[in-house]
Design a protein around this motif. Structure first.
Motif, short mmCIF file in Angstrom:
data_model
loop_
_atom_site.label_atom_id
_atom_site.label_comp_id
_atom_site.label_asym_id
_atom_site.label_seq_id
_atom_site.Cartn_x
_atom_site.Cartn_y
_atom_site.Cartn_z
N PHE A 4 -58.89 91.92 65.66
CA PHE A 4 -57.32 92.18 65.25
C PHE A 4 -56.98 91.84 63.72
O PHE A 4 -56.46 92.53 63.16
CB PHE A 4 -56.45 91.31 66.18
CG PHE A 4 -54.85 91.63 65.72
CD1 PHE A 4 -54.28 92.62 66.44
CD2 PHE A 4 -54.18 90.84 64.92
CE1 PHE A 4 -53.12 92.80 66.25
CE2 PHE A 4 -52.96 91.15 64.64
CZ PHE A 4 -52.23 92.01 65.09
N GLU A 5 -57.50 90.63 63.61
CA GLU A 5 -57.45 90.14 61.76
C GLU A 5 -58.22 91.10 61.16
O GLU A 5 -57.67 91.40 59.96
CB GLU A 5 -57.81 88.70 61.78
CG GLU A 5 -56.95 87.80 62.67
CD GLU A 5 -55.44 87.95 62.29
OE1 GLU A 5 -55.24 88.06 60.89
OE2 GLU A 5 -54.65 87.62 62.97
N ARG A 6 -59.43 91.53 61.50
CA ARG A 6 -60.09 92.41 60.41
C ARG A 6 -59.30 93.78 60.43
O ARG A 6 -59.51 94.21 59.34
CB ARG A 6 -61.59 92.61 61.34
CG ARG A 6 -62.25 93.76 60.81
CD ARG A 6 -62.86 93.85 59.42
NE ARG A 6 -63.41 95.22 58.90
CZ ARG A 6 -64.59 95.62 59.31
NH1 ARG A 6 -65.50 94.89 60.00
NH2 ARG A 6 -64.74 96.88 58.79
N VAL A 7 -58.73 94.07 61.49
CA VAL A 7 -58.13 95.48 61.23
C VAL A 7 -56.81 95.12 60.35
O VAL A 7 -56.57 96.33 59.46
CB VAL A 7 -57.70 96.00 62.56
CG1 VAL A 7 -56.76 97.34 62.53
CG2 VAL A 7 -59.05 96.39 63.47
N ALA A 8 -56.07 93.98 60.41
CA ALA A 8 -55.22 93.77 59.40
C ALA A 8 -55.51 93.72 58.24
O ALA A 8 -54.93 94.41 57.19
CB ALA A 8 -54.42 92.60 60.20
N GLU A 9 -56.71 93.15 58.07
CA GLU A 9 -57.35 93.07 56.46
C GLU A 9 -57.50 94.57 56.06
O GLU A 9 -57.44 94.82 54.66
CB GLU A 9 -58.82 92.25 56.52
CG GLU A 9 -58.18 90.78 56.74
CD GLU A 9 -59.50 90.11 56.93
OE1 GLU A 9 -60.66 90.64 56.65
OE2 GLU A 9 -59.58 88.82 57.30
N ASP A 10 -57.91 95.40 57.03
CA ASP A 10 -58.51 96.84 56.44
C ASP A 10 -57.12 97.41 56.14
O ASP A 10 -57.23 98.43 55.22
CB ASP A 10 -59.26 97.27 57.48
CG ASP A 10 -60.61 96.60 57.84
OD1 ASP A 10 -61.07 96.16 56.65
OD2 ASP A 10 -61.06 96.98 59.02
N PHE A 11 -55.99 97.23 56.75
CA PHE A 11 -54.53 97.83 56.34
C PHE A 11 -54.43 97.48 54.67
O PHE A 11 -53.86 98.03 54.22
CB PHE A 11 -53.77 97.56 57.17
CG PHE A 11 -53.49 98.46 58.22
CD1 PHE A 11 -52.80 99.75 57.84
CD2 PHE A 11 -53.93 98.55 59.53
CE1 PHE A 11 -52.46 100.92 58.86
CE2 PHE A 11 -53.39 99.60 60.35
CZ PHE A 11 -52.88 100.75 59.97
#
Length: 295
Positions: free
Chosen positions: A265-272
């Motif tokens: 989840f946190e990785r995907v948020a960072e990718d945003f």
């Protein structure tokens, strides 16, 4: 009839930074998870089944972008209650007691599929209501939830357009990892929707694809989702108004069965964050009046 806006307190939220970094707005219209008791009582399916239509946690994946100077819009009411990514009056007459307004669109493909402004079904094809609901109930939801949301979103879009001469609306959604149709190909991690080249300048989806592919995602275009009413309605690239839909495969950031955030989840948020930063580098001159692909 009670005030619908009171039930959600408030119905939607706009986090607007004091200083915009760029004329880019991130919008999450389908992540609302506040379910009125009367709606649950009228439903023939339970809360867990209703929640399958949610873009769960999508609003959380983008809310930190406010701290980086990008406005973020999130809706609190669920799309199974009223769907703001539809025309205002895409209504199925079979659902209601009473006569619909003469201007209602009762024959759209979305109405036929049970997914109109007031949905008849959730995403996996289950009927929502035990019995017909009053027309006034549907019209009340449109007046007190749908219309205020779109007025506020339009004001935000216009504010950016007037200040910068252009604007990019990034409409953020999520999709089930597996489609309803058995013969549907495996879904990619991300689907970019630009209404087949008509809702934004070509450089925008190209940059989104390049950025996310570089982060390790598989990326598709317009299939199975090309963008809904918001992408179509707010996108007018010939006048510097750009709308692009970004649809995430839920399996990349959550456990779909348990409806819990996954370790990614946190990785995907960072990718945003990476995506927002990349979009902010587009020269404003490249987003001015343009000819659309259809022209």
């Amino acid at each position: 009839m009670t005030g619908f806006d009171d039930e959600f307190s408030p119905a939607f939220a706009i986090a607007e930074p004091a200083v915009w970094r760029a004329p880019i707005i991130f919008n999450s219209p389908h992540s609302g998870s506040v379910y009125p008791d009367a709606f649950l009582d009228a439903s023939r399916i339970d809360l867990e089944a209703l929640r399958r239509s949610e873009d769960s946690f999508m609003d959380e994946l983008i809310d930190h972008l406010y701290d980086r100077g990008f406005p973020v819009v999130r809706v609190h009411f669920p799309r199974s209650y009223i769907d703001v990514n539809r025309e205002p009056y895409e209504l199925d007459p079979r659902m209601f007691h009473g006569r619909l307004p003469s201007f209602a669109n009762t024959r759209s493909m979305r109405v036929a599929g049970g997914l109109g402004t007031i949905p008849r079904m959730v995403g996996d094809g289950q009927e929502i209501y035990r019995e017909r609901i009053p027309v006034d109930e549907a019209l009340g939801r449109i007046e007190t939830l749908y219309k205020p949301y779109h007025r506020a979103l339009r004001r935000l879009v216009n504010k950016a357009h007037q200040s910068w001469g252009t604007v990019i609306l990034v409409d953020c959604h999520s999709m089930p990892s597996v489609g309803v149709a058995r013969d549907e190909p495996r879904r990619p991690d991300i689907v970019i929707g630009d209404r087949y080249g008509t809702s934004c300048a070509p450089l925008i989806p190209a940059l989104v694809e390049e950025t996310l592919a570089a982060r390790g995602y598989s990326v598709g275009r317009n299939k199975p989702y090309a963008g809904g009413f918001i992408t179509e309605h707010y996108g007018d690239p010939s006048n510097g108004l750009h709308a692009v839909q970004v649809e995430l495969n839920r399996a990349i950031y959550m456990d779909e069965r348990l409806r819990q955030r996954s370790e990614r989840f946190e990785r995907v948020a960072e990718d945003f964050t990476v995506l927002a930063d990349a979009l902010a580098t587009i020269p404003q001159a490249d987003l001015g009046p343009l000819q659309t692909a259809a022209e």
